[in-house]
Design an enzyme around this catalytic site. Sequence first.
Site, short mmCIF file in Angstrom:
data_model
loop_
_atom_site.label_atom_id
_atom_site.label_comp_id
_atom_site.label_asym_id
_atom_site.label_seq_id
_atom_site.Cartn_x
_atom_site.Cartn_y
_atom_site.Cartn_z
N ASP A 49 0.74 -1.19 0.16
CA ASP A 49 0.00 0.10 0.00
C ASP A 49 1.05 1.08 0.28
OD1 ASP A 49 -2.18 1.89 1.05
OD2 ASP A 49 -3.12 -0.31 1.02
N HIS A 86 -4.29 6.01 3.33
CA HIS A 86 -4.48 4.96 3.37
C HIS A 86 -3.46 3.43 3.79
CE1 HIS A 86 -5.68 1.86 0.29
NE2 HIS A 86 -7.02 2.42 0.39
N SER A 250 -11.38 -1.00 -1.22
CA SER A 250 -9.91 -1.11 -0.37
C SER A 250 -10.12 -1.07 1.32
CB SER A 250 -9.89 0.53 -0.02
OG SER A 250 -9.41 1.02 -1.59
#
EC number: 3.4.21.-
Length: 321
Positions: A49, A86, A250
Amino acid sequence: MRKFRLIPYKQVDKVSALSEVPMGVEIVEAPAVWKASAKGAGQIIGVIDTGCQVDHPDLAERIIGGVNLTTDYGGVETNFSDNNGHGTHVAGTVAAAETGSGVVGVAPKADLFIIKALSGDGSGEMGWIAKAIRYAVDWRGPKGEQMRIITMSLGGPTDSEELHDAVKYAVSNNVSVVCAAGNEGDGREDTNEFAYPAAYNEVIAVGAVDFDLRLSDFPNTNEEIDIVAPGVGIKSTYLDSGYAELSGTSMAAPHVAGALALIINLAKDAFKRTLSETEICAQLVRRATPIGFTAQDKGNGFLTLGLVERITGQFTEKGKK
């Protein structure tokens, strides 16, 4: 040069403090199998990520290492800090530790290896992603430890032989690859929207539902969806040692990655051996509950970790009568 990006997601809220088991962790019934699965202890999940805030109080004790494969921070491999948010959110859903405050992940005693393959703007070269997958497979810890699970909440619109080969390399080495299905859906069941690597057959592709098990209008739908998990209003760790509520596939995928850590431990105890990647996928499917939508929408169903034990208990009680 082909670019891959974060699966688009929506930030709902950001807060400085929380103290709860997130609703997503609760409704996939992770707490129901924590005792039997040792909360994922001994399993290592590779999080590919944007990096991770390594000193976040809910994550620090779970992160055992990492690497930066991007050009961020001058390309220094040892700096895999998150400059987006994220990756930190994803990591928390997988395995945030039980600290008495903050949030708790699906597998709170599993370990995390952070692989930064996306830059701070959420983009990454296809080669970085393929390299990240192979890095995760080949990595060995000081005592020979290996990653059994990779989670990726990223994707691109085009197929790539190099990327597909990396995925097949992982699966052939008994590493499960979990991917967010994508958020380019049009709300219709009869149309297909694909994102790669989630569209590869070897991948565990994860769609999203809300806490009422209703399908959202954003997830991709196609015949490669394997399972759905909570992906709306998901609370998890975030930058600056804080927390955020995000929505998207996600956010659904890391629920499944954490679940696999629990399932691997459950299966090893039940079968008295280490199961192959294919067998672990079969065990995951056993813990999917049909929720009334087409396979294009929900794959095998909604992730329900306590399902097998609940059914077994019912038959055990019947046998006693």
